[in-house]
Scaffold this motif. Sequence first.
Motif, short mmCIF file in Angstrom:
data_model
loop_
_atom_site.label_atom_id
_atom_site.label_comp_id
_atom_site.label_asym_id
_atom_site.label_seq_id
_atom_site.Cartn_x
_atom_site.Cartn_y
_atom_site.Cartn_z
N GLU A 53 -34.27 49.77 -3.40
CA GLU A 53 -34.34 50.02 -1.95
C GLU A 53 -33.42 49.06 -1.19
OE1 GLU A 53 -37.64 49.62 1.65
OE2 GLU A 53 -38.31 50.08 -0.39
N ARG A 54 -33.41 47.81 -1.63
CA ARG A 54 -32.50 46.83 -1.04
C ARG A 54 -31.85 46.05 -2.18
NH1 ARG A 54 -32.52 41.41 0.37
NH2 ARG A 54 -31.17 40.87 2.14
N VAL A 55 -30.52 46.01 -2.17
CA VAL A 55 -29.77 45.34 -3.24
C VAL A 55 -28.82 44.33 -2.62
CG1 VAL A 55 -28.17 45.62 -5.17
CG2 VAL A 55 -29.89 47.39 -4.70
N ARG A 56 -28.83 43.13 -3.17
CA ARG A 56 -27.91 42.09 -2.73
C ARG A 56 -27.05 41.67 -3.92
NH1 ARG A 56 -29.31 35.90 -0.92
NH2 ARG A 56 -27.27 35.37 0.01
N PHE A 71 -18.86 35.56 -3.01
CA PHE A 71 -18.93 36.75 -2.14
C PHE A 71 -20.39 37.13 -2.00
CE2 PHE A 71 -19.33 41.29 -1.50
CZ PHE A 71 -18.49 41.50 -0.42
N ASP A 72 -20.80 37.43 -0.77
CA ASP A 72 -22.19 37.82 -0.47
C ASP A 72 -22.15 39.20 0.15
OD1 ASP A 72 -24.78 38.17 0.43
OD2 ASP A 72 -25.01 36.10 1.09
N SER A 73 -22.76 40.18 -0.54
CA SER A 73 -22.72 41.55 -0.03
C SER A 73 -23.47 41.70 1.29
CB SER A 73 -23.30 42.52 -1.07
OG SER A 73 -24.68 42.26 -1.29
N ASP A 74 -24.45 40.83 1.56
CA ASP A 74 -25.15 40.89 2.84
C ASP A 74 -24.22 40.52 4.00
OD1 ASP A 74 -27.42 41.66 1.57
OD2 ASP A 74 -28.55 39.82 1.91
N LEU A 75 -23.23 39.66 3.74
CA LEU A 75 -22.28 39.25 4.77
C LEU A 75 -20.98 40.05 4.71
CD1 LEU A 75 -22.71 35.37 4.44
CD2 LEU A 75 -23.85 36.93 6.06
N GLY A 76 -20.64 40.54 3.52
CA GLY A 76 -19.43 41.34 3.37
C GLY A 76 -18.16 40.52 3.26
N VAL A 77 -18.26 39.20 3.13
CA VAL A 77 -17.09 38.33 3.04
C VAL A 77 -17.37 37.23 2.02
CG1 VAL A 77 -16.33 38.74 5.42
CG2 VAL A 77 -17.95 36.88 4.92
N TYR A 78 -16.32 36.46 1.68
CA TYR A 78 -16.44 35.28 0.84
C TYR A 78 -16.91 34.10 1.67
CZ TYR A 78 -14.43 37.16 -3.44
OH TYR A 78 -14.22 37.87 -4.59
N VAL A 79 -17.79 33.28 1.07
CA VAL A 79 -18.35 32.10 1.72
C VAL A 79 -17.87 30.87 0.95
CG1 VAL A 79 -20.46 30.90 2.39
CG2 VAL A 79 -20.36 33.41 2.45
N VAL A 80 -17.43 29.84 1.68
CA VAL A 80 -16.95 28.61 1.07
C VAL A 80 -18.15 27.77 0.64
CG1 VAL A 80 -15.67 26.47 1.45
CG2 VAL A 80 -14.83 28.62 2.43
N ASP A 81 -18.14 27.33 -0.64
CA ASP A 81 -19.18 26.43 -1.14
C ASP A 81 -18.73 24.97 -1.07
OD1 ASP A 81 -20.99 28.50 -1.72
OD2 ASP A 81 -20.01 28.88 -3.64
N LEU A 99 -11.76 42.72 -0.31
CA LEU A 99 -13.08 42.82 0.32
C LEU A 99 -13.68 44.21 0.13
CD1 LEU A 99 -12.53 40.90 3.69
CD2 LEU A 99 -13.62 40.08 1.59
N ALA A 100 -12.85 45.24 0.20
CA ALA A 100 -13.35 46.61 -0.01
C ALA A 100 -13.88 46.77 -1.43
CB ALA A 100 -12.24 47.62 0.28
N GLN A 101 -13.17 46.18 -2.39
CA GLN A 101 -13.61 46.24 -3.79
C GLN A 101 -14.97 45.56 -3.95
OE1 GLN A 101 -12.27 47.60 -6.50
NE2 GLN A 101 -13.46 46.60 -8.12
N GLN A 102 -15.12 44.37 -3.38
CA GLN A 102 -16.36 43.62 -3.54
C GLN A 102 -17.52 44.26 -2.80
OE1 GLN A 102 -16.19 41.80 -5.83
NE2 GLN A 102 -14.84 40.04 -5.74
N ARG A 103 -17.25 44.86 -1.64
CA ARG A 103 -18.32 45.47 -0.86
C ARG A 103 -18.92 46.68 -1.56
NH1 ARG A 103 -14.87 44.86 4.78
NH2 ARG A 103 -15.38 42.65 5.13
N GLY A 104 -18.19 47.25 -2.47
CA GLY A 104 -18.71 48.42 -3.20
C GLY A 104 -19.47 48.06 -4.46
#
Length: 269
Positions: A53-56, A71-81, A99-104
């Motif tokens: 139902e919900r996938v992250r 990369f966090d699919s909830d944000l749709g972008v890469y996050v710096v650690d 980004l399109a590749q990762q969002r899918g």
Amino acid sequence: MGAGRILGAGSRWAGALLVTLTVLRTHLAHCMEPPEHFLYQTKHECYFTNGTERVRYLYRHIYDRQPLAHFDSDLGVYVVDTELGRPSAEYWNSRPEILAQQRGEADRFCRHNYGVAQTGKMVGRTVLPKVKVSPTKSGSQPHSHLLVCSVTGFYPSGIEIKWLKNGQEQTAGVVSTELLQNGDWTFQILVMLEMSPRRGDVYTCQVEHISLQGPLAVHWEAQSDSARSKMLTGVGGFVLGLIFLAPGLLIYLKNKKGRPVPQPAGLLS
């Protein structure tokens, strides 16, 4: 909620990996000489809520155990650690095709593998634990004993094990091993209790697991040394009786076999 990765599905990451190594090499050249050996890792994580139902989806980049970016699919972008990963994250976020590749991947990688796991009975699969309680002497103290509760062959890994003495939960003197994987999608664990048993004490290993309809309890009752001695004496006497009885029984059967068979009186002339 669960996390995991199933091999055999998903997309190829060679392009992103090559870019990352190139950027890292450029960045490190300005700071220090690169080490002779290093480890670069990527980690895929799928988190499911109520099935699919919900996938992250998280895609992590790690250099020598130091997180760089993810990369966090909830944000749709890469996050710096860490700052070391900032150039890479900024580069990936500037590329719409990456980004399109990762969002899918939440659908293409996570949901796909969830379906594969369901088909292979890895999702929703449960296996009943086997529970055994046995005593053993502890070498640390001459009058102390250890009770070992062996819980084996269960799946999934989540399990709760308690020790009870005469119905009361015991927390002092309880030691547990790490959860061990058996290599066949089952687990095992040992939970030990240090005790000073008295005759009549009842110790219980209580196990709770998703595969069980209710708590599973295995009991062990303490016996005094005198009671144990009486039991051993009785067993010894029984064995000695068998030893003396056997020769007599053999002699009796041998003598009976050698006697002539008596004839009915009416057949004598």
